[in-house]
Design a protein around this motif. Structure first.
Motif, PDB file in Angstrom:
ATOM      1  N   PRO A 153      -7.083   5.593  -9.944  1.00 54.32           N
ATOM      2  CA  PRO A 153      -7.588   4.659  -8.928  1.00 54.32           C
ATOM      3  C   PRO A 153      -8.020   5.382  -7.647  1.00 54.32           C
ATOM      4  N   THR A 154      -9.101   4.913  -7.079  1.00 54.06           N
ATOM      5  CA  THR A 154      -9.564   5.500  -5.816  1.00 54.06           C
ATOM      6  C   THR A 154      -8.753   4.928  -4.660  1.00 54.06           C
ATOM      7  N   PRO A 155      -8.534   5.733  -3.635  1.00 57.04           N
ATOM      8  CA  PRO A 155      -7.741   5.258  -2.506  1.00 57.04           C
ATOM      9  C   PRO A 155      -8.527   4.314  -1.601  1.00 57.04           C
ATOM     10  N   TRP A 209      -2.086   1.809 -13.712  1.00 56.76           N
ATOM     11  CA  TRP A 209      -2.394   3.136 -14.233  1.00 56.76           C
ATOM     12  C   TRP A 209      -1.206   3.674 -15.031  1.00 56.76           C
ATOM     13  N   VAL A 263       2.874   7.975  -4.067  1.00 51.21           N
ATOM     14  CA  VAL A 263       2.046   7.985  -5.279  1.00 51.21           C
ATOM     15  C   VAL A 263       2.411   9.205  -6.123  1.00 51.21           C
ATOM     16  N   GLU A 290      -2.503  -1.194  -8.480  1.00 50.58           N
ATOM     17  CA  GLU A 290      -3.397  -0.289  -9.210  1.00 50.58           C
ATOM     18  C   GLU A 290      -2.635   0.909  -9.760  1.00 50.58           C
ATOM     19  N   ILE A 291      -1.665   1.402  -9.005  1.00 49.19           N
ATOM     20  CA  ILE A 291      -0.848   2.523  -9.491  1.00 49.19           C
ATOM     21  C   ILE A 291       0.024   2.051 -10.636  1.00 49.19           C
ATOM     22  N   TYR A 346      -6.386  14.006  -7.036  1.00 51.06           N
ATOM     23  CA  TYR A 346      -7.772  13.995  -6.560  1.00 51.06           C
ATOM     24  C   TYR A 346      -8.751  14.469  -7.637  1.00 51.06           C
ATOM     25  N   ILE A 380      -9.232  11.413  -9.761  1.00 49.54           N
ATOM     26  CA  ILE A 380     -10.113  10.473  -9.049  1.00 49.54           C
ATOM     27  C   ILE A 380     -11.564  10.909  -9.240  1.00 49.54           C
ATOM     28  N   LEU A 437       0.845  -1.191   0.000  1.00 45.55           N
ATOM     29  CA  LEU A 437       0.000   0.000   0.000  1.00 45.55           C
ATOM     30  C   LEU A 437       0.881   1.241   0.000  1.00 45.55           C
ATOM     31  N   CYS A 478      -4.571   5.204   1.309  1.00 44.71           N
ATOM     32  CA  CYS A 478      -3.428   4.671   0.571  1.00 44.71           C
ATOM     33  C   CYS A 478      -3.953   4.080  -0.726  1.00 44.71           C
ATOM     34  N   TRP A 479      -3.030   3.715  -1.601  1.00 43.31           N
ATOM     35  CA  TRP A 479      -3.388   3.123  -2.884  1.00 43.31           C
ATOM     36  C   TRP A 479      -2.666   1.795  -3.026  1.00 43.31           C
TER      37      TRP A 479
END
Length: 73
Positions: A42-44, A62, A21, A58-59, A33, A36, A15, A53-54
């Motif tokens: 990606p949503t946190p 992206w 990020v 997913e990051i 944001y 988002i 995470l 966190c992410w």
């Protein structure tokens, strides 16, 4: 008590907090944001009422998607 290590077990998802990020994607908090809000980032994941966190996967996805878009252009 010590847990057994299974060599075939995948490691837990990493995470990432916002500063990491920002560094990885090259965007600042406001741009992240906004993306988002538009559904373009990606949503946190909420860790607590004041911490998010992410998932690293997913990051990474992206980032790969952005690179792929460049290759098609």
């Amino acid at each position: 008590m010590q847990s057994e290590i299974n060599p075939h077990q995948t490691p837990p998802e990493r995470l990432l907090r916002l500063p990491e990020v920002e560094t990885r994607v090259g965007l600042r908090k406001s741009s992240i944001y906004e993306a988002i809000r538009r559904g373009a980032f990606p949503t946190p994941v909420r860790l607590s009422p004041r911490a998010v966190c992410w998932p690293a996967s997913e990051i990474d996805a992206w980032i790969s998607e952005r690179i792929g878009t460049r290759a098609r252009a």
